[in-house]
Design a protein around this motif. Sequence first.
Motif, mmCIF file in Angstrom:
data_model
loop_
_atom_site.group_PDB
_atom_site.id
_atom_site.type_symbol
_atom_site.label_atom_id
_atom_site.label_comp_id
_atom_site.label_asym_id
_atom_site.label_seq_id
_atom_site.Cartn_x
_atom_site.Cartn_y
_atom_site.Cartn_z
ATOM 1 N N LEU A 259 -50.477 -22.994 -34.546
ATOM 2 C CA LEU A 259 -49.752 -22.210 -33.490
ATOM 3 C C LEU A 259 -49.251 -21.032 -33.955
ATOM 4 O O LEU A 259 -49.522 -19.915 -33.415
ATOM 5 N N SER A 260 -48.589 -20.681 -35.020
ATOM 6 C CA SER A 260 -47.968 -19.683 -35.499
ATOM 7 C C SER A 260 -49.215 -18.732 -36.047
ATOM 8 O O SER A 260 -49.220 -17.368 -35.726
ATOM 9 N N GLN B 56 -40.653 -23.526 -37.754
ATOM 10 C CA GLN B 56 -40.784 -25.226 -37.659
ATOM 11 C C GLN B 56 -41.927 -25.952 -38.372
ATOM 12 O O GLN B 56 -41.644 -26.988 -38.889
ATOM 13 N N ALA B 57 -42.831 -25.010 -38.742
ATOM 14 C CA ALA B 57 -43.975 -25.440 -39.690
ATOM 15 C C ALA B 57 -43.397 -25.638 -40.789
ATOM 16 O O ALA B 57 -43.725 -26.758 -41.696
ATOM 17 N N ALA C 130 -42.557 -20.751 -34.425
ATOM 18 C CA ALA C 130 -43.410 -21.687 -34.852
ATOM 19 C C ALA C 130 -43.577 -21.877 -36.239
ATOM 20 O O ALA C 130 -43.615 -22.974 -36.760
ATOM 21 N N LEU D 90 -42.728 -15.775 -30.865
ATOM 22 C CA LEU D 90 -43.106 -17.117 -30.594
ATOM 23 C C LEU D 90 -43.780 -17.623 -31.739
ATOM 24 O O LEU D 90 -43.560 -18.740 -32.446
ATOM 25 N N GLN E 157 -50.236 -20.403 -41.813
ATOM 26 C CA GLN E 157 -50.172 -19.370 -40.995
ATOM 27 C C GLN E 157 -51.511 -18.484 -41.332
ATOM 28 O O GLN E 157 -51.750 -17.595 -40.501
ATOM 29 N N PHE F 176 -47.336 -26.739 -35.507
ATOM 30 C CA PHE F 176 -46.566 -25.631 -35.506
ATOM 31 C C PHE F 176 -47.165 -24.316 -36.398
ATOM 32 O O PHE F 176 -47.531 -23.118 -36.113
#
Length: 296
Positions: free
Chosen positions: A161-162, A89-90, A86, A82, A103, A158
């Motif tokens: 979230l990553s 996408q970021a 993410a 996941l 990240q 994203f």
Amino acid sequence: MLWAGATVAAAAFQVARNAFQRGMMASSGPWGATLVRFLFGLPFSTALMLGAIAVAGPGNLHPHLGWAFWWPALLGALAQVLATAALLQAMHHAGFAVGTALQQSSVPLAALAGLLVFGDTLSPLGWLGVAVTTAGLAVLVWPRKVGGEGRLLPGVVFGTLSGLLFGLALNGFRHAGLALEPAHPFFAAMTSVTLVQAVQTVGLVAFLLWRDSAALRAVIAGWRGSLGAGLFGALASSGWFFALNLAPAAAVRSLGVVEMPIAAVAGHRLFREALSVRQALAGLAVCVGVVLTAGL
């Protein structure tokens, strides 16, 4: 300091892998590009595992493949899948270098995840690091355009979230490796990488067969270009796993912020991206916050 060398190498390999994967987004989408790192990295990880067995000697190894290994390994495997999707996408929304910087929130967010899942605690200095990193990230993504498509909010969401998911994965992989074979960290790292990638590959292939068979066909059709992502992905994962078997996750991820300047150079050279002075200073604040969180 063997863990430090493994961490720096892993960070460099990770930037190379991310660059390969980002270029595959157009043809295979985020889930197909995520599969590439596991599917094409598995043969290389298997070769490294066999080498580790040969070096240690099969008779000297006593792996424990019980629940103490599998539950953190499977948790880390899911979180890493996941997190990779993410992150891609970021990078698509916010640019390669800024996506990588977002990240880096994995260290303070890993501290929070560790507190909730593994019962780890944070010192006052660690909480200060969380605050500094959060402020740095806020400044970093404040401009409306940061090198990608200029859609600010999706890149922030994203990217953060990553970071959370990568932090959770790091904690899981460390506990899995220590449970597998604490006396032989290189073997434990290589075996953990191979088993985790095998689970991730099977899971993602099944998911794409169910939801997006076109993306799976695109991944297979582009196998020549995917080998580079697989190789660098296997080398990066092996470096992270080995370092995590030698040092705490917070220390490993803190040193791993060396990935940020490498990614900035790669983003400029490969994707013609540029960071402003304010973004560069904010990135430095992220690094400081990460180090404070680790208590280094």
